[in-house]
Scaffold this motif. Structure first.
Motif, PDB file in Angstrom:
ATOM      1  N   LEU A  59     -27.354   3.650  13.263  1.00  0.00           N
ATOM      2  CA  LEU A  59     -27.788   4.269  12.136  1.00  0.00           C
ATOM      3  C   LEU A  59     -29.270   3.514  11.578  1.00  0.00           C
ATOM      4  CD1 LEU A  59     -24.610   5.377   9.922  1.00  0.00           C
ATOM      5  CD2 LEU A  59     -26.416   6.801  11.295  1.00  0.00           C
ATOM      6  N   SER A  60     -29.177   2.532  11.617  1.00  0.00           N
ATOM      7  CA  SER A  60     -30.571   1.412  11.304  1.00  0.00           C
ATOM      8  C   SER A  60     -31.573   1.845  12.053  1.00  0.00           C
ATOM      9  CB  SER A  60     -30.231   0.240  11.283  1.00  0.00           C
ATOM     10  OG  SER A  60     -29.120  -0.380  10.360  1.00  0.00           O
ATOM     11  N   GLU A  61     -31.484   2.078  13.506  1.00  0.00           N
ATOM     12  CA  GLU A  61     -32.445   2.186  14.417  1.00  0.00           C
ATOM     13  C   GLU A  61     -33.143   3.501  14.207  1.00  0.00           C
ATOM     14  OE1 GLU A  61     -30.436   2.234  18.292  1.00  0.00           O
ATOM     15  OE2 GLU A  61     -30.291  -0.114  18.128  1.00  0.00           O
ATOM     16  N   ARG A  62     -32.226   4.489  13.466  1.00  0.00           N
ATOM     17  CA  ARG A  62     -32.708   6.108  13.211  1.00  0.00           C
ATOM     18  C   ARG A  62     -33.627   6.658  14.334  1.00  0.00           C
ATOM     19  NH1 ARG A  62     -32.488   7.439   7.798  1.00  0.00           N
ATOM     20  NH2 ARG A  62     -33.115   9.441   8.555  1.00  0.00           N
ATOM     21  N   ALA A  63     -33.368   6.403  15.643  1.00  0.00           N
ATOM     22  CA  ALA A  63     -34.356   6.753  16.722  1.00  0.00           C
ATOM     23  C   ALA A  63     -33.394   7.806  17.543  1.00  0.00           C
ATOM     24  CB  ALA A  63     -34.580   5.762  17.401  1.00  0.00           C
ATOM     25  N   PRO A  64     -33.910   9.125  17.734  1.00  0.00           N
ATOM     26  CA  PRO A  64     -32.998   9.873  18.465  1.00  0.00           C
ATOM     27  C   PRO A  64     -32.805   9.599  20.079  1.00  0.00           C
ATOM     28  CG  PRO A  64     -35.083  10.932  18.113  1.00  0.00           C
ATOM     29  CD  PRO A  64     -34.998   9.610  17.225  1.00  0.00           C
ATOM     30  N   ALA A  65     -31.852   9.716  20.650  1.00  0.00           N
ATOM     31  CA  ALA A  65     -31.658   9.486  21.968  1.00  0.00           C
ATOM     32  C   ALA A  65     -32.261  10.422  22.891  1.00  0.00           C
ATOM     33  CB  ALA A  65     -30.311   9.336  22.435  1.00  0.00           C
ATOM     34  N   ALA A  66     -33.054  10.077  24.015  1.00  0.00           N
ATOM     35  CA  ALA A  66     -33.690  10.931  24.988  1.00  0.00           C
ATOM     36  C   ALA A  66     -32.390  11.312  25.812  1.00  0.00           C
ATOM     37  CB  ALA A  66     -34.754  10.333  25.718  1.00  0.00           C
ATOM     38  N   PRO A  67     -32.329  12.501  26.273  1.00  0.00           N
ATOM     39  CA  PRO A  67     -31.717  13.153  27.483  1.00  0.00           C
ATOM     40  C   PRO A  67     -32.060  12.286  28.679  1.00  0.00           C
ATOM     41  CG  PRO A  67     -32.394  14.909  26.178  1.00  0.00           C
ATOM     42  CD  PRO A  67     -33.158  13.712  25.821  1.00  0.00           C
ATOM     43  N   PRO A  68     -31.100  11.853  29.468  1.00  0.00           N
ATOM     44  CA  PRO A  68     -31.275  11.164  30.767  1.00  0.00           C
ATOM     45  C   PRO A  68     -32.507  11.715  31.509  1.00  0.00           C
ATOM     46  CG  PRO A  68     -28.965  10.979  30.265  1.00  0.00           C
ATOM     47  CD  PRO A  68     -29.608  11.857  29.039  1.00  0.00           C
ATOM     48  N   ALA A  69     -33.261  11.074  32.109  1.00  0.00           N
ATOM     49  CA  ALA A  69     -34.389  11.717  32.873  1.00  0.00           C
ATOM     50  C   ALA A  69     -34.238  11.619  34.191  1.00  0.00           C
ATOM     51  CB  ALA A  69     -35.924  11.428  32.434  1.00  0.00           C
TER      52      ALA A  69
END
Length: 382
Positions: free
Chosen positions: A347-357
Motif C-alpha cells: 500500500l505504501s508503494e501505491r504502484a499498480p502491478a503490470a500484467p506479466p509480459a
C-alpha cells in the motif's frame, strides 16, 4: 429443462457433470469452457444431480448452454438416472467437475450404459485436506479405496495444478504420470472487458482511500478471519478499506469479528458479485488468505488486470500461479503479522502491478485450456 429443449438425441458433444452448482470458481471454469466449446461448434451441456435455485451462479450460465437436472437425491437414483441419461442422449464425452463421489458414479455409469464415451475426471480441490473434513472416516474408508480402483478406469484424469495432481496421486495411491495438469481457463478478452466496467460502490466512486479486496466463499478454507485481523493492524497505521466479496456459512462469525475489532466503517462484505473483476481491477491490492487452494483463480484474475497480489503460500496453487513469488508476494499460511507487514509495504508503494509480459498468463487463457481439454475429450476432432 426438458429433453425436447436439449436438441436432437446424439447431438450432445460434451457433458459437464457435477453434483450441483457450487457458487465458486469451479462453476466459472465450467461456464468458461462451455462457452469456448460452443464457440468452436461443439454442443456442451451442464448436467447436475440436484438443482440449487438459490445459487446466484444459475443466472451466469452462458446463453445457449443447456442445463439439465437429474433430480437425484440418493445413490441408487443417481446411478439409475445417470445411466438412463447416457443411454438416451449418447454424448461423445463427459467431464466430471465435482470432487468426490460423483466421479465414482460416472465411472460405473459409463460401464453400465455400455456406450462409446470419453470420460474425464477432474480434480479442483486439494484432496488430502479438503476431503479430510468434516467426515474423515468417509474419505479414508470409502472414497479413497474406491477411487484407487475406479479412477484409472477413466480415459483421463486432470488436476488444475501440479501440486494437486501430486497430492491426488499420493492419497489414491496411483501413478502420478497418469494425471494430467491443465490450469483453469481464466484469462480472456471477456475478463478484461468486464474488469473495465463501472462499479456501484462509494469506496470506488467517491473516495481516494485505497481498497484492499478479497474474493471467495465465506468458508473456513478461505481464512478471512486471519485477513481481518491483519487488516486491523494495517488500519491502526493508515487509512484503508477492506472489501470481501462472497457469501457463505462464516458470515455471522466474520461480521462479529469486524464489530469486535471496531472495523464496522472500514470493512464491507456486500455478498456475491456477478462481476468481481471490475472490483478487483480498481482495488489497490488483492489478498488471498486461504489455508489451501488447488489453483487460486482470483490470484490469476488479479494478475491479468494489473492488481498487486499477496497470497498465502498454501498447498498448492498460489505459488504455481505466482511463479514462486515472481509475480506477487507469498506469505506463510495463517501468519497475520506477516500479512499486515506486507499489506503496509504494498500500500505504501501505491504502484499498480503490470500484467506479466513474458507470456506467463498464456497458460491460464481460456483458449489454451480448451485446446488441452479437447485433446483428451475428443482426440479425433482436436
Amino acid at each position: 429443462m426438458t429433453d425436447d429443449e436439449l436438441g436432437p438425441p446424439g447431438r450432445i458433444d460434451i457433458v459437464f457433470y457435477t453434483r450441483q452448482l457450487h457458487n465458486g470458481g469451479v462453476d466459472r471454469v465450467v461456464f468458461n469452457l462451455a462457452e469456448e466449446f460452443q464457440a468452436r461448434g461443439l454442443v456442451p451441456l451442464i448436467l447436475v444431480d440436484l438443482d440449487n435455485p438459490y445459487s446466484p451462479f444459475r443466472t451466469l450460465i452462458p446463453p445457449g448452454i443447456a442445463y439439465r437436472v437429474l433430480d437425484a437425491r440418493d445413490p441408487v437414483t443417481r446411478m439409475v438416472k445417470l445411466v438412463r441419461f447416457l443411454r438416451e442422449r449418447r454424448p461423445r464425452a463427459m467431464m466430471c467437475t465435482s470432487f468426490g463421489f460423483p466421479n465414482l458414479y460416472a465411472v460405473v455409469a459409463r460401464r453400465l450404459a455400455g456406450i462409446p464415451l470419453r470420460l474425464m475426471l477432474t480434480e479442483h480441490c486439494f484432496p488430502s485436506v479438503d476431503r479430510a473434513a468434516p467426515r474423515p472416516w468417509q474419505a479414508r474408508y470409502w472414497f479413497f479405496p474406491l477411487a484407487h480402483y475406479l479412477y484409472p478406469h477413466a480415459d483421463s484424469i486432470v488436476a488444475v495444478s501440479r501440486g494437486t495432481a501430486n497430492d491426488l496421486a499420493d492419497v489414491l495411491r496411483i501413478d502420478p504420470g497418469s494425471i494430467e495438469c491443465i490450469y483453469n481457463p481464466i484469462v480472456s478478452d471477456a475478463l478484461i472487458a468486464q474488469s473495465r466496467e463501472a462499479v456501484d460502490h462509494p469506496w470506488f466512486t467517491a473516495s481516494d482511500v485505497p481498497v484492499v479486496i478479497a474474493v471467495g466463499r465465506l468458508e473456513p478454507q478461505k481464512n478471512f478471519a486471519m485477513l481481518i485481523r491483519a487488516f486491523a493492524q494495517v488500519r491502526a497505521t493508515r487509512t484503508v478499506k477492506l472489501l470481501i466479496l462472497g457469501d457463505g456459512q462464516e458470515r455471522e462469525m466474520l461480521e462479529t469479528l469486524v464489530r469486535t475489532l471496531g472495523l464496522d466503517e472500514d470493512v464491507a462484505m456486500p455478498g456475491f458479485a456477478p462481476n468481481p473483476h471490475a472490483y478487483v481491477a480498481k482495488a489497490a491490492l488483492l489478498v488471498l488468505s486461504s489455508d489451501f487452494e488447488s489453483l487460486a483463480n482470483v490470484v490469476i484474475e488479479a494478475m491479468a488486470v494489473g492488481t498487486p497480489v499477496i497470497a498465502t503460500d498454501c498447498p498448492s496453487g498460489p505459488a504455481e500461479a505466482l511463479a514462486g513469488g515472481r509475480y506477487g508476494t507469498l506469505i506463510p499460511v495463517g501468519d497475520s503479522d506477516r500479512l499486515a507487514t506486507e499489506m503496509l509495504r504494498v500500500l505504501s508503494e501505491r504502484a499498480p502491478a503490470a500484467p506479466p509480459a513474458d507470456g506467463w498468463l498464456g497458460q491460464f487463457t481460456t483458449a489454451h485450456a480448451a485446446d488441452r481439454y479437447l485433446e483428451l475429450l475428443t482426440p479425433a476432432a482436436a
